[in-house]
Design an enzyme around this catalytic site. Sequence first.
Site, PDB file in Angstrom:
ATOM      1  N   CYS A  45       0.837  -1.213   0.000  1.00  0.00           N
ATOM      2  CA  CYS A  45       0.000   0.000   0.000  1.00  0.00           C
ATOM      3  C   CYS A  45       0.865   1.253   0.000  1.00  0.00           C
ATOM      4  O   CYS A  45       0.545   2.250  -0.655  1.00  0.00           O
ATOM      5  CB  CYS A  45      -0.897   0.034   1.230  1.00  0.00           C
ATOM      6  SG  CYS A  45      -2.026  -1.345   1.322  1.00  0.00           S
TER       7      CYS A  45
HETATM    8  C1  BEZ Z   1       0.543  -4.623   1.876  1.00  0.00           C
HETATM    9  O1  BEZ Z   1       0.017  -3.582   1.528  1.00  0.00           O
HETATM   10  O2  BEZ Z   1       1.744  -4.779   1.799  1.00  0.00           O
HETATM   11  C2  BEZ Z   1      -0.261  -5.763   2.403  1.00  0.00           C
HETATM   12  C3  BEZ Z   1      -1.442  -5.520   3.081  1.00  0.00           C
HETATM   13  C4  BEZ Z   1      -2.161  -6.592   3.585  1.00  0.00           C
HETATM   14  C5  BEZ Z   1      -1.723  -7.884   3.363  1.00  0.00           C
HETATM   15  C6  BEZ Z   1      -0.543  -8.117   2.647  1.00  0.00           C
HETATM   16  C7  BEZ Z   1       0.174  -7.044   2.150  1.00  0.00           C
END
Ligand code: BEZ
Length: 212
Positions: A45
């Site tokens: 994200c």
């Molecule tokens: C991420 O944004 O890295 C992420 C968020 C939730 C689960 C796995 C990755």
Amino acid sequence: MSLHIGSIAPDFEQDSTHGRIRFHDWLGSSWGVLFSHPKDFTPVCTTELGRVANLKDEFAKRNVKVLAVSVDDVESHKKWIGDIEETQRAKLEYPILADSDRKIAKLYDMIHPEANDTLTVRSVFFIDPNKKIRALITYPASTGRNFQEILRVIDSLKLTDEHKVATPADWKHGDDVVIVPALQDPEEIKRRFPKGYRTERPYLRLTPDPSK
Ligand code: BEZ
């Protein structure tokens, strides 16, 4: 409520890093991209939000407002923005909705319980100036989105709204496009596509980008 291409994007009011947002008013006469994130302070994200910030001019050029959704609160978002700006060398100028009560996540069906009970998947809603959903894509949390693809979809939607064409596989702005099969009147074809066209098959006719 399940949302489809052609549905009116549900209106809502929610807090954000830019204050309270009433969605339809906030969109005004612009196109909109509403995109969800599983959670603050997560690695994928962080890269996605930075990427969108760095594409600010590309979205603005296309008259598109971008709006992120994450299920944490404004205070958390504001702290996270510091990390995003530092690690992604970005200035984050668009709002992030603070969807702690999951209002938008539920309204837009962004929580897929078979994937995760509480976190949202990576949804993208493309919304036109009439507030209609024109395209939607959904990725799992583990797969970061390609924002060039999101810009490409907007380019295709706008071009195909204005001309009787569709965009072929891997098309990008400026490439040849296909003439919609329903268009058969030779006079209209000549008028709409003065640069001519080539017929690969009676149903597969290619013409230079008519917007150029
Ligand atoms: C991420 O944004 O890295 C992420 C968020 C939730 C689960 C796995 C990755």
